[in-house]
Scaffold this motif. Structure first.
Motif, short mmCIF file in Angstrom:
data_model
loop_
_atom_site.label_atom_id
_atom_site.label_comp_id
_atom_site.label_asym_id
_atom_site.label_seq_id
_atom_site.Cartn_x
_atom_site.Cartn_y
_atom_site.Cartn_z
N LYS A 1 1.02 -1.26 -0.03
CA LYS A 1 -0.15 0.00 -0.07
C LYS A 1 0.69 1.27 -0.10
O LYS A 1 0.73 2.28 -0.82
CB LYS A 1 -1.01 0.02 1.27
CG LYS A 1 -2.00 -0.96 1.00
CD LYS A 1 -2.85 -0.81 2.36
CE LYS A 1 -4.02 -2.07 2.23
NZ LYS A 1 -4.71 -1.92 3.38
N ALA B 1 2.21 1.73 -3.40
CA ALA B 1 1.54 2.08 -4.56
C ALA B 1 1.28 3.58 -4.28
O ALA B 1 0.99 4.37 -5.16
CB ALA B 1 0.07 1.28 -4.19
N LYS B 2 1.01 4.22 -3.06
CA LYS B 2 0.75 5.44 -2.72
C LYS B 2 2.04 6.18 -3.43
O LYS B 2 1.90 7.27 -3.91
CB LYS B 2 0.55 5.98 -1.25
CG LYS B 2 -0.75 5.36 -0.60
CD LYS B 2 -0.79 5.79 0.69
CE LYS B 2 -2.07 5.19 1.33
NZ LYS B 2 -2.21 5.51 2.72
N ARG B 3 3.04 5.96 -3.14
CA ARG B 3 4.30 6.42 -3.50
C ARG B 3 4.10 6.49 -5.28
O ARG B 3 4.53 7.78 -5.76
CB ARG B 3 5.78 5.86 -3.18
CG ARG B 3 5.94 6.16 -1.72
CD ARG B 3 7.30 5.62 -1.11
NE ARG B 3 7.36 5.66 0.10
CZ ARG B 3 8.67 5.62 0.89
NH1 ARG B 3 9.70 5.32 0.08
NH2 ARG B 3 8.80 5.81 2.01
N ARG B 4 3.96 5.52 -5.58
CA ARG B 4 3.81 5.58 -7.06
C ARG B 4 2.95 6.64 -7.69
O ARG B 4 3.23 7.11 -8.78
CB ARG B 4 3.49 4.20 -7.87
CG ARG B 4 4.90 3.32 -8.04
CD ARG B 4 4.44 1.98 -8.57
NE ARG B 4 4.84 0.96 -7.70
CZ ARG B 4 4.29 0.07 -7.14
NH1 ARG B 4 2.96 0.13 -7.11
NH2 ARG B 4 4.96 -0.86 -6.21
N VAL B 5 1.75 6.42 -7.12
CA VAL B 5 0.73 7.49 -7.46
C VAL B 5 1.05 8.89 -7.44
O VAL B 5 0.99 9.89 -8.42
CB VAL B 5 -0.49 7.22 -6.80
CG1 VAL B 5 -1.54 8.42 -7.02
CG2 VAL B 5 -1.25 5.71 -7.09
N TRP B 6 1.98 9.19 -6.21
CA TRP B 6 2.37 10.69 -6.09
C TRP B 6 3.42 10.95 -7.14
O TRP B 6 3.50 12.09 -7.43
CB TRP B 6 2.66 10.87 -4.53
CG TRP B 6 1.64 11.18 -3.61
CD1 TRP B 6 1.30 10.07 -2.74
CD2 TRP B 6 1.00 12.24 -3.45
NE1 TRP B 6 0.18 10.64 -2.17
CE2 TRP B 6 -0.03 12.24 -2.32
CE3 TRP B 6 1.06 13.52 -4.18
CZ2 TRP B 6 -0.72 12.75 -2.09
CZ3 TRP B 6 0.32 14.50 -3.70
CH2 TRP B 6 -0.72 13.91 -2.57
N VAL C 1 3.90 9.56 -10.09
CA VAL C 1 3.47 9.69 -11.71
C VAL C 1 2.44 11.05 -11.54
O VAL C 1 2.55 11.67 -12.48
CB VAL C 1 2.56 8.63 -11.94
CG1 VAL C 1 1.76 8.71 -12.95
CG2 VAL C 1 3.55 7.12 -11.91
N SER C 2 1.66 11.30 -10.63
CA SER C 2 1.02 12.67 -10.45
C SER C 2 1.83 13.71 -10.68
O SER C 2 1.70 14.85 -11.36
CB SER C 2 0.05 12.73 -9.25
OG SER C 2 -0.86 11.71 -9.09
N THR D 1 3.47 14.10 -14.21
CA THR D 1 2.37 14.30 -15.00
C THR D 1 1.82 15.67 -14.99
O THR D 1 2.08 16.43 -15.85
CB THR D 1 1.10 13.29 -14.72
OG1 THR D 1 1.42 12.01 -15.08
CG2 THR D 1 -0.02 13.61 -15.94
#
Length: 101
Positions: A40, A43-48, A50-51, A54
């Protein structure tokens, strides 16, 4: 016929084995919970990550489209984005959940 001591010894061995397996299952359960927790976090680190990449890329693309950035600045920003991507990748590969404790 087995004596009372032999039966008691066999029962004790059986109980010891049951308790050992129960401890092993409990340990496996805790380890699975740790793995889930770490997934988890990753996953949060990846989302941040990539965001953020981007959003920054979209902002630069908008500035380029509007003509606010000349060619040399565009090249420098591209190099900066590449360097930031490499740094982020290196940091993610170096991160280990055991190091956070």
């Amino acid at each position: 016929m087995k004596s009372k001591e032999q039966r008691h010894e066999q029962e004790q061995l059986f109980l010891d084995e049951v308790y050992r397996k129960a401890r092993l299952l409990e340990y496996d359960k805790r380890e699975a919970e740790k793995v889930l927790y770490n997934r988890k976090i990753m996953a949060k680190r990846r989302v941040w990550t990539v965001s953020a990449i981007t959003i920054v890329t979209a902002a630069f693309a908008l500035m380029i489209h509007m003509g606010k950035i000349d060619q040399w600045t565009c090249v420098l920003l591209s190099l900066l984005l590449i360097a930031a991507g490499l740094l982020i990748e290196k940091l993610e590969l170096a991160w280990s959940p055991e190091n956070d404790r």
